[in-house]
Design a protein around this motif. Sequence first.
Motif, short mmCIF file in Angstrom:
data_model
loop_
_atom_site.label_atom_id
_atom_site.label_comp_id
_atom_site.label_asym_id
_atom_site.label_seq_id
_atom_site.Cartn_x
_atom_site.Cartn_y
_atom_site.Cartn_z
N UNK A 307 -64.73 78.32 -62.82
CA UNK A 307 -66.08 77.64 -63.32
C UNK A 307 -66.17 78.75 -64.75
N UNK A 308 -66.61 78.02 -65.88
CA UNK A 308 -66.80 78.51 -67.06
C UNK A 308 -68.29 79.05 -67.31
N UNK A 309 -68.65 80.15 -67.66
CA UNK A 309 -69.86 80.39 -67.90
C UNK A 309 -70.58 80.02 -69.12
N UNK A 310 -71.82 79.95 -69.10
CA UNK A 310 -72.49 79.18 -70.27
C UNK A 310 -72.13 79.75 -71.50
N UNK A 311 -71.59 80.89 -71.80
CA UNK A 311 -71.17 81.48 -73.21
C UNK A 311 -69.60 81.01 -73.48
N UNK A 312 -69.17 80.41 -72.53
CA UNK A 312 -67.64 80.50 -72.40
C UNK A 312 -66.73 81.49 -72.75
N UNK A 313 -67.21 82.40 -72.32
CA UNK A 313 -66.19 83.74 -72.57
C UNK A 313 -65.88 84.12 -70.87
N UNK A 314 -66.47 83.74 -69.93
CA UNK A 314 -66.04 84.31 -68.77
C UNK A 314 -65.61 83.17 -67.74
N UNK A 315 -64.48 83.34 -67.28
CA UNK A 315 -63.98 82.25 -66.29
C UNK A 315 -63.79 83.02 -64.96
N UNK A 316 -64.59 82.19 -63.93
CA UNK A 316 -64.62 82.92 -62.64
C UNK A 316 -63.83 82.04 -61.86
N UNK A 317 -62.84 82.50 -61.01
CA UNK A 317 -62.08 81.95 -59.91
C UNK A 317 -62.60 82.38 -58.52
N UNK A 318 -62.44 81.26 -57.88
CA UNK A 318 -62.29 81.70 -56.33
C UNK A 318 -61.34 81.66 -55.50
N UNK A 319 -60.76 82.57 -54.79
CA UNK A 319 -59.63 82.48 -53.99
C UNK A 319 -60.12 82.49 -52.51
N UNK A 320 -59.68 81.19 -51.84
CA UNK A 320 -60.28 81.13 -50.59
C UNK A 320 -60.00 82.35 -49.64
N UNK A 321 -58.87 82.88 -49.78
CA UNK A 321 -58.27 83.89 -49.03
C UNK A 321 -58.36 85.52 -49.62
N UNK A 322 -59.21 85.48 -50.55
CA UNK A 322 -59.30 86.90 -51.38
C UNK A 322 -60.77 87.17 -51.35
N UNK A 323 -61.32 88.20 -50.84
CA UNK A 323 -62.69 88.54 -50.81
C UNK A 323 -63.41 88.95 -52.08
N UNK A 324 -62.56 88.49 -53.16
CA UNK A 324 -63.41 88.62 -54.39
C UNK A 324 -63.35 87.67 -55.55
N UNK A 325 -64.42 87.53 -56.49
CA UNK A 325 -64.37 86.61 -57.53
C UNK A 325 -63.67 87.22 -58.62
N UNK A 326 -62.76 86.44 -59.19
CA UNK A 326 -61.94 86.78 -60.24
C UNK A 326 -62.40 86.52 -61.43
N UNK A 327 -62.69 87.54 -62.53
CA UNK A 327 -63.33 87.15 -63.47
C UNK A 327 -62.41 87.20 -64.79
N UNK A 328 -62.10 86.30 -65.49
CA UNK A 328 -61.16 86.36 -66.63
C UNK A 328 -61.79 86.31 -67.83
N UNK A 329 -61.30 87.12 -68.69
CA UNK A 329 -62.25 87.05 -70.18
C UNK A 329 -61.23 86.06 -71.27
N UNK A 330 -61.95 85.28 -71.29
CA UNK A 330 -61.26 84.20 -72.64
C UNK A 330 -60.56 85.06 -73.83
N UNK A 331 -61.12 85.84 -74.43
CA UNK A 331 -60.94 86.52 -75.20
C UNK A 331 -59.67 87.27 -75.02
#
Length: 624
Positions: A307-331
């Motif tokens: 999912x992409x945040x409202x600013x379009x800068x942060x992209x958050x991925x969820x892994x079913x077997x990974x206990x964390x949410x990964x935040x990518x930086x588009x920049x």
Amino acid sequence: MTMHRFCHFLTAMTATIVLAACGGGQDAAPASHAERTYVAPGEMDEYYLFYSGGHGGDVRVAGIPSMRHIKTIPVFNPNAAYGYGYDDQTRAMLGDLTWGDVHHPALSKTDGVYDGRWLFVNDNAHNRVARIDLRDFKTKQILGPIPNTAGNHGASSVTDNTEYVFGASRFATPLPRGTVASLDDYADEYHGVVTAIRVDPETGEMSPAWQVLTPAFQWDLSSTGKGPSHGWFFVTSYNSELAHTRLEIGASQRERDYSAFVNWQRAAEAVENGDFERIDGIPVIDPARVPGVMYYVPLAKSPHGIDVDPTGQWIVGGGKLEPSATVFSFEKFLAAVKNQDFVEEVRGVPVVNPDAVTEGMVPVGLGPLHTQFDGRGNAYTTMFIDSKVAKFRLPPWTDQEKADLEQVVIDRIDVHTNPGHLVVGGSDTRAPYGDWLVSMNKDASGRPLPTGPQIPETSQLIDITGERMTMVYESFTDKEPHFAQILRADLIQPIGFYRRAENNHPHQVWSEDDAFVRRNGNVVDVGMRALRSNFVPDNLEFQVGDTVHFHITNVEQTNAMSHGFGLSGHNVMVDLSAGETRTVTVTLDRPGVYPFYCTVFCSALHQEMQGYIVVYPRGQLPNN
Ligand code: K7E
Ligand code: CUA
């Protein structure tokens, strides 16, 4: 006293007692929260909630904050209440399939915010996308099957100006459809695609635009960029192992699968330049031959939502077997691409160094699936295994926070139980509403009154206006919602009836005098008028073997004044909105006398709104 009753009893005693462990390990909300969700009789909700109906094939509409069900919109399923799938027009739209599996509704957008025109929904079963018109809340188009696609799970994601609806194939297959290859050759002979569907800006009419060819990774969930990431499309896969049996083991081997970042503007250019091969009628781009169209970014582990945040800068991925949410930086992603910071190449597509792109992995909890945003810099992630929703703060983070990202987790709230998607209104736009969150939970056991082995899902309404989340209400939704969209009610003004001037049916009948019966051999056209409280003509004679086209016009010009046309003993049930003409065709195969009647309780003399068809044995029709 049962536990269930006991809880009610206590809640009634005092509005402020917080109860533990009623109905399965979750605090009950104080009754005072009910005021936040109470919409008095005669008053209206502030928002529409459009739920997908899953394999029910439809879309359900509820109100927020009351969570009251308002209506069901049939899409991929026949629905006798609305005559959907029973008249010629809607039957043609459904084709031979009478079910679909609706997962992800997506509202149309202009300038990155909802414009209230259309709702697009995908069909995970039969590779289709449908468009619902919010002018009348009816399904207007079913596009598909989309070429080269099996299981269009990765839809629907809508771009900022509804240029495209994106999808992606869940099940890899040999291409084009109909090609046969052994599953032993899965890794080489099977492929997936990412699909761009063009949307006509005036009419909303969808048409397949182009596809990007991929290995058989199995694509899952998608979202579109905005702001700095406008022009990009993001999608997860969960089978980079290329397993083709026992996927729960085979596709869970690697620590990271791939997400794909697709530059759709470049892809559209490539198609204009002729850099594609046509497969099954649609331009298909091989990303190995067109650099810059697609990159893989590794994402932990067995990913689901992105999912992409409202600013379009942060992209958050969820892994079913990974206990964390990964935040990518588009920049950082753009920088990594520029610096060619790639770790490998997979079939000609660069795999971007994940460490260069990852801003951080937020330890939200077990089984993160989907993330939504409130527009105030916060993200909300469902955790399927923990049965919680976590709230965390998006970057920028301090170095100290980065060293221990538990510090950016602001709150966790119990939900009941096994949440899949959650929705915040406008989360996929640049301006979320940010007041309500609905958690859609898969396992409702122990919550509703028991209904045997088949139970609904729970939908829990959570107030997110404060620093901490507050659970205020729980409702039940018939099987089986996946995702939903929330739309501010004042953004649309649905019509109450169709004006006569917009009726373009060739056989419309507005006056008694114009009603007709025209026989041409065994084919009979009947032009019928429906008006409170009669059909004209009402008594009709046919013979076995006749094919009859009933063209029925509801000539009412007042809001919501529907009539129905139900024919006893036949699969004929037409629902006629005020001002519309619909056609239903039936071939009469048995002699007898069959009543038809209005199925909608339209007036005091509704019960009198009826007629007969007399079906004579073949050759015995009088006056013929
Ligand atoms: Cu149910 Cu979006 Cu198909 Cu996740 S998906 S839960
Ligand atoms: Cu028309 Cu009842």
